[in-house]
Design a protein around this motif. Structure first.
Motif, PDB file in Angstrom:
ATOM      1  N   PRO A   1      -2.511  99.541 -19.598  1.00 26.65           N
ATOM      2  CA  PRO A   1      -3.782  98.809 -19.570  1.00 26.65           C
ATOM      3  C   PRO A   1      -3.578  97.340 -19.917  1.00 26.65           C
ATOM      4  O   PRO A   1      -2.851  97.003 -20.855  1.00 26.65           O
ATOM      5  CB  PRO A   1      -4.622  99.525 -20.641  1.00 26.65           C
ATOM      6  CG  PRO A   1      -3.990 100.868 -20.789  1.00 26.65           C
ATOM      7  CD  PRO A   1      -2.523 100.669 -20.541  1.00 26.65           C
TER       8      PRO A   1
ATOM      9  N   PRO B   1      -5.171  93.562 -20.998  1.00 21.95           N
ATOM     10  CA  PRO B   1      -6.329  93.071 -21.750  1.00 21.95           C
ATOM     11  C   PRO B   1      -7.376  92.522 -20.791  1.00 21.95           C
ATOM     12  O   PRO B   1      -7.057  92.120 -19.670  1.00 21.95           O
ATOM     13  CB  PRO B   1      -5.727  91.962 -22.623  1.00 21.95           C
ATOM     14  CG  PRO B   1      -4.489  91.532 -21.891  1.00 21.95           C
ATOM     15  CD  PRO B   1      -3.958  92.764 -21.226  1.00 21.95           C
ATOM     16  N   PRO B   2      -8.636  92.520 -21.202  1.00 21.17           N
ATOM     17  CA  PRO B   2      -9.678  91.977 -20.328  1.00 21.17           C
ATOM     18  C   PRO B   2      -9.460  90.484 -20.118  1.00 21.17           C
ATOM     19  O   PRO B   2      -8.848  89.804 -20.952  1.00 21.17           O
ATOM     20  CB  PRO B   2     -10.963  92.248 -21.108  1.00 21.17           C
ATOM     21  CG  PRO B   2     -10.538  92.327 -22.537  1.00 21.17           C
ATOM     22  CD  PRO B   2      -9.164  92.956 -22.501  1.00 21.17           C
TER      23      PRO B   2
ATOM     24  N   VAL C   1     -20.055  95.022 -20.058  1.00 16.21           N
ATOM     25  CA  VAL C   1     -19.226  96.204 -19.786  1.00 16.21           C
ATOM     26  C   VAL C   1     -19.302  96.476 -18.290  1.00 16.21           C
ATOM     27  O   VAL C   1     -20.389  96.555 -17.722  1.00 16.21           O
ATOM     28  CB  VAL C   1     -19.712  97.435 -20.574  1.00 16.21           C
ATOM     29  CG1 VAL C   1     -18.951  98.691 -20.136  1.00 16.21           C
ATOM     30  CG2 VAL C   1     -19.552  97.204 -22.071  1.00 16.21           C
TER      31      VAL C   1
ATOM     32  N   ALA D   1     -11.701  99.058 -13.661  1.00 13.77           N
ATOM     33  CA  ALA D   1     -10.931  98.684 -14.853  1.00 13.77           C
ATOM     34  C   ALA D   1     -11.451  97.363 -15.411  1.00 13.77           C
ATOM     35  O   ALA D   1     -11.926  96.494 -14.675  1.00 13.77           O
ATOM     36  CB  ALA D   1      -9.448  98.565 -14.511  1.00 13.77           C
ATOM     37  N   ARG D   2     -11.333  97.223 -16.733  1.00 15.39           N
ATOM     38  CA  ARG D   2     -11.892  96.019 -17.354  1.00 15.39           C
ATOM     39  C   ARG D   2     -11.077  94.765 -17.037  1.00 15.39           C
ATOM     40  O   ARG D   2     -11.482  93.665 -17.406  1.00 15.39           O
ATOM     41  CB  ARG D   2     -12.022  96.193 -18.860  1.00 15.39           C
ATOM     42  CG  ARG D   2     -10.710  96.401 -19.597  1.00 15.39           C
ATOM     43  CD  ARG D   2     -10.941  96.446 -21.085  1.00 15.39           C
ATOM     44  NE  ARG D   2      -9.700  96.614 -21.816  1.00 15.39           N
ATOM     45  CZ  ARG D   2      -9.601  96.440 -23.136  1.00 15.39           C
ATOM     46  NH1 ARG D   2     -10.653  96.089 -23.831  1.00 15.39           N
ATOM     47  NH2 ARG D   2      -8.443  96.628 -23.742  1.00 15.39           N
ATOM     48  N   ASP D   3      -9.921  94.923 -16.372  1.00  8.22           N
ATOM     49  CA  ASP D   3      -9.189  93.751 -15.910  1.00  8.22           C
ATOM     50  C   ASP D   3      -9.253  93.634 -14.396  1.00  8.22           C
ATOM     51  O   ASP D   3      -8.481  92.920 -13.788  1.00  8.22           O
ATOM     52  CB  ASP D   3      -7.726  93.807 -16.374  1.00  8.22           C
ATOM     53  CG  ASP D   3      -6.991  95.020 -15.805  1.00  8.22           C
ATOM     54  OD1 ASP D   3      -7.651  96.035 -15.527  1.00  8.22           O
ATOM     55  OD2 ASP D   3      -5.761  94.948 -15.649  1.00  8.22           O
TER      56      ASP D   3
ATOM     57  N   SER E   1     -14.822  96.532 -23.725  1.00 13.49           N
ATOM     58  CA  SER E   1     -14.245  97.794 -23.262  1.00 13.49           C
ATOM     59  C   SER E   1     -15.257  98.930 -23.277  1.00 13.49           C
ATOM     60  O   SER E   1     -15.098  99.920 -22.560  1.00 13.49           O
ATOM     61  CB  SER E   1     -13.042  98.167 -24.129  1.00 13.49           C
ATOM     62  OG  SER E   1     -13.436  98.327 -25.472  1.00 13.49           O
ATOM     63  N   ALA E   2     -16.307  98.822 -24.077  1.00 13.39           N
ATOM     64  CA  ALA E   2     -17.294  99.895 -24.179  1.00 13.39           C
ATOM     65  C   ALA E   2     -18.614  99.316 -24.664  1.00 13.39           C
ATOM     66  O   ALA E   2     -18.657  98.245 -25.296  1.00 13.39           O
ATOM     67  CB  ALA E   2     -16.812 100.981 -25.135  1.00 13.39           C
TER      68      ALA E   2
ATOM     69  N   GLU F   1     -20.676 105.431 -20.682  1.00 10.99           N
ATOM     70  CA  GLU F   1     -21.130 104.068 -20.957  1.00 10.99           C
ATOM     71  C   GLU F   1     -22.547 103.846 -20.436  1.00 10.99           C
ATOM     72  O   GLU F   1     -23.367 103.191 -21.089  1.00 10.99           O
ATOM     73  CB  GLU F   1     -20.171 103.053 -20.338  1.00 10.99           C
ATOM     74  CG  GLU F   1     -18.757 103.128 -20.875  1.00 10.99           C
ATOM     75  CD  GLU F   1     -18.693 103.109 -22.392  1.00 10.99           C
ATOM     76  OE1 GLU F   1     -19.399 102.284 -23.012  1.00 10.99           O
ATOM     77  OE2 GLU F   1     -17.956 103.928 -22.957  1.00 10.99           O
TER      78      GLU F   1
END
Length: 281
Positions: free
Chosen positions: A179, A181-182, A197, A202-204, A220-221, A246
């Motif tokens: 994973p 990082p954002p 969110v 994916a957050r990236d 992330s959440a 979420e």
């Protein structure tokens, strides 16, 4: 027999000992379609426990006169050795290895792929990735705890995941990437101050990067400081991932009076310089 791209195996066991295989199902897939199926009941040479029989419906009297694992080992080896073998979780892998040891047969040499892991990456917003729930969600005909039906359903999960994501079988076999990082929020922009969110990506991913470039902070959440939930554009609308944890948290926060906007990534202006035009969902 047509050479499959991959095969799928599922087993049912007679008792708590994973070596006690009493039914096995194997299905081969090539080019997104089923090309062969193999199924048999087995005499597990072990006790049947009532709980196991309640689950799959197979009892001791059903396997009288059926072959043992030792008798069908050559057939299993022929179907699996040198191929990619899918199982929904690694229970079946462990059961197969245990049966080989108990029956003094050679280990099956195959490359294993866990369809649970595939499903979690392909459909991250589902509440769980059990085979029955996946079959319902994906429209797969399925009779749970029948080895052949379970194997067939897990195979269709792989076929549909390949179609849904565009990832090939080789891609799914590769180790998952770590994973990332954002993306860091830009110092200024129309989304500065928003804590966002992204659901369904994916957050990236590309959506998160576009939002961060406009000043949004990617989380992330859903938490106490979240101000916006953005639903990835491959989902039809903000109601689609109802089962997403979420989304559920965001909806609960809204009912409690918190100002969280739930918007689609398709919202006009969201992913371009006119992002300030967003209205709450």
């Amino acid at each position: 027999m047509t050479t499959p791209d991959f095969v799928v195996i599922d087993v049912e066991t007679a008792c708590s000992r994973v070596s006690s295989i009493c039914q096995i199902g194997i299905v081969g897939f090539r080019d997104g379609r089923e090309v062969f199926a193999y199924e048999t009941l087995l005499d597990p040479c072990d006790d049947f426990h009532a709980m196991n029989t309640r689950i799959h419906g197979i009892a001791a009297h059903h396997v009288i006169g059926q072959p043992t694992f030792a008798h069908v080992h050559a057939d299993i080896d022929r179907h699996l050795t040198g191929r990619v073998t899918v199982a929904h979780s690694y229970f079946d892998k462990g059961a197969l290895a245990a049966a080989c040891r108990v029956h003094d047969r050679a280990m099956i040499e195959t490359v294993w792929l866990d369809s649970v892991r595939v499903a979690k990456r392909a459909w991250p917003d589902l509440p769980n990735h059990k085979l029955g729930g996946l079959a319902r969600y994906l429209g797969i005909t399925h009779r749970h705890h029948d080895a052949l039906s379970d194997a067939r359903a897990a195979g269709w999960v792989i076929v549909k995941a390949i179609d849904h994501t565009g990832l090939s079988l080789a891609d799914w076999l590769a180790p998952p990437r770590k994973p990332q990082p954002p993306p860091r929020a830009a110092p200024a922009g129309p989304l500065k101050g928003e804590r966002i969110v992204v659901v369904g990506e994916a957050r990236d991913g590309a959506i998160a990067q576009a939002l961060a470039a406009q000043g949004g902070t990617i989380m992330s959440a859903v938490g106490l400081t979240t101000t916006m939930v953005v639903v990835a554009d491959h989902l039809p609308d903000a109601r689609a991932p109802r089962a997403s944890a979420e989304m559920d948290k965001a909806a609960a926060a809204r009912r409690a009076g918190r100002a969280i906007r739930i918007v689609s990534a398709r919202t006009p202006g969201l992913l371009d310089d006119d992002a300030g035009a967003i209205v709450g969902g």
